[in-house]
Design an enzyme around this catalytic site. Structure first.
Site, PDB file in Angstrom:
ATOM      1  N   LEU A 247      14.803 -23.134 -12.534  1.00  0.00           N
ATOM      2  CA  LEU A 247      13.688 -23.246 -12.035  1.00  0.00           C
ATOM      3  C   LEU A 247      12.628 -23.305 -13.434  1.00  0.00           C
ATOM      4  CD1 LEU A 247      13.077 -20.563  -9.234  1.00  0.00           C
ATOM      5  CD2 LEU A 247      13.330 -23.013  -9.067  1.00  0.00           C
ATOM      6  N   ASP A 248      11.562 -23.776 -13.402  1.00  0.00           N
ATOM      7  CA  ASP A 248      10.834 -24.129 -14.404  1.00  0.00           C
ATOM      8  C   ASP A 248      10.097 -22.631 -14.660  1.00  0.00           C
ATOM      9  OD1 ASP A 248      10.848 -26.744 -14.475  1.00  0.00           O
ATOM     10  OD2 ASP A 248       8.900 -27.077 -13.509  1.00  0.00           O
ATOM     11  N   ARG A 249       9.959 -22.321 -16.169  1.00  0.00           N
ATOM     12  CA  ARG A 249       9.661 -20.648 -16.483  1.00  0.00           C
ATOM     13  C   ARG A 249       8.604 -20.315 -15.597  1.00  0.00           C
ATOM     14  NH1 ARG A 249       9.620 -18.624 -22.579  1.00  0.00           N
ATOM     15  NH2 ARG A 249       9.386 -16.642 -22.148  1.00  0.00           N
TER      16      ARG A 249
END
Length: 241
Positions: free
Chosen positions: A61-63
């Protein structure tokens, strides 16, 4: 110190966690401690394991995104989970909060995405361009709270920044996502995109596994819980893309 993750499911083969926004999944140039290392430490302590702990990252997942992340605890489980994701034999459901109501209350978006590695941004094109990847998702409007709308999003492909750029392309950038056109950042640098639910057949036990992640623990997110349709238990669970 604020808890960075909650374990949602765990057995000898897999561990599924609900991560807070702001937590890296894998190491990058910031050198911040990634979720991968945090979970390795959790396993080392819980099971009193000496030496290196094997843990494989199945997806990311993106940060600034919160929600479910799957890790494999054995090389066999990792290989099989990679195959499940590669063949799209997994249902992924996200919640996205946007500031503008979509023109259609439900629909299917198809774009061709091209990533700019230098700026770590993705552009969406209506037609194929050299080097682009096809991206598809479906969405439906779940409801409105104050000035914001909650969308349920089911990505069919798994491209970098896919949901962020595709929703922005239809005029509905995700709240807090200034990279893709939302006018203001969130105070904590998160964006209101949450990996809410995962459904797949367990790679070893061969049983259906449904995992659901509670929204981040803040008043803004919690207001949207009243819109949860809770129909996943009997909706489409015999169907895999």
């Amino acid at each position: 110190m604020k808890q960075k993750y909650v374990v949602v499911y765990e057995d000898n083969h897999l561990i599924v966690v609900n991560k807070e926004p702001g937590v890296l999944v894998q190491a990058d140039k910031t050198r911040d401690v990634p979720l991968l290392d945090l979970i390795k430490e959790y396993i080392r302590k819980k099971y009193d394991k000496p030496g290196d702990v094997f843990l494989g990252t199945v997806h990311r997942l993106d940060r600034p995104v919160s929600g479910l992340v799957v890790f494999a605890r054995t090389s066999k489980a990792l290989e099989r989970m990679n195959e499940i994701f590669r063949k799209r034999q997994v249902q992924k459901t996200y919640w996205a909060v946007v500031g503008r109501k979509p023109k259609d209350e439900k629909g299917r978006l198809t774009h061709f995405l091209l990533k700019d590695e230098a700026t770590n941004t993705v552009k969406a094109y209506e037609d194929e361009v050299p080097g682009s990847q096809r991206a598809e998702l479906t969405y439906r409007l779940l409801g409105k709270v104050n000035d914001h709308y909650l969308l349920e999003v089911n990505p069919i492909t798994g491209r970098p920044h896919q949901i962020r750029v595709q929703l922005a392309s239809m005029g509905c950038p995700i709240r807090g996502d200034i990279k893709y056109g939302f006018p203001r950042p969130n105070q904590d640098s998160s964006i209101n995109l949450h990996a809410r639910r995962l459904y797949f057949i367990h790679p070893v036990k061969k049983e259906p596994l449904i995992c659901k992640a509670g929204v981040p623990n803040n008043p803004f997110w919690e207001e949207f819980l009243s819109l949860d349709p809770e129909d996943y238990k009997d909706k489409n669970l015999d169907f895999i893309y």
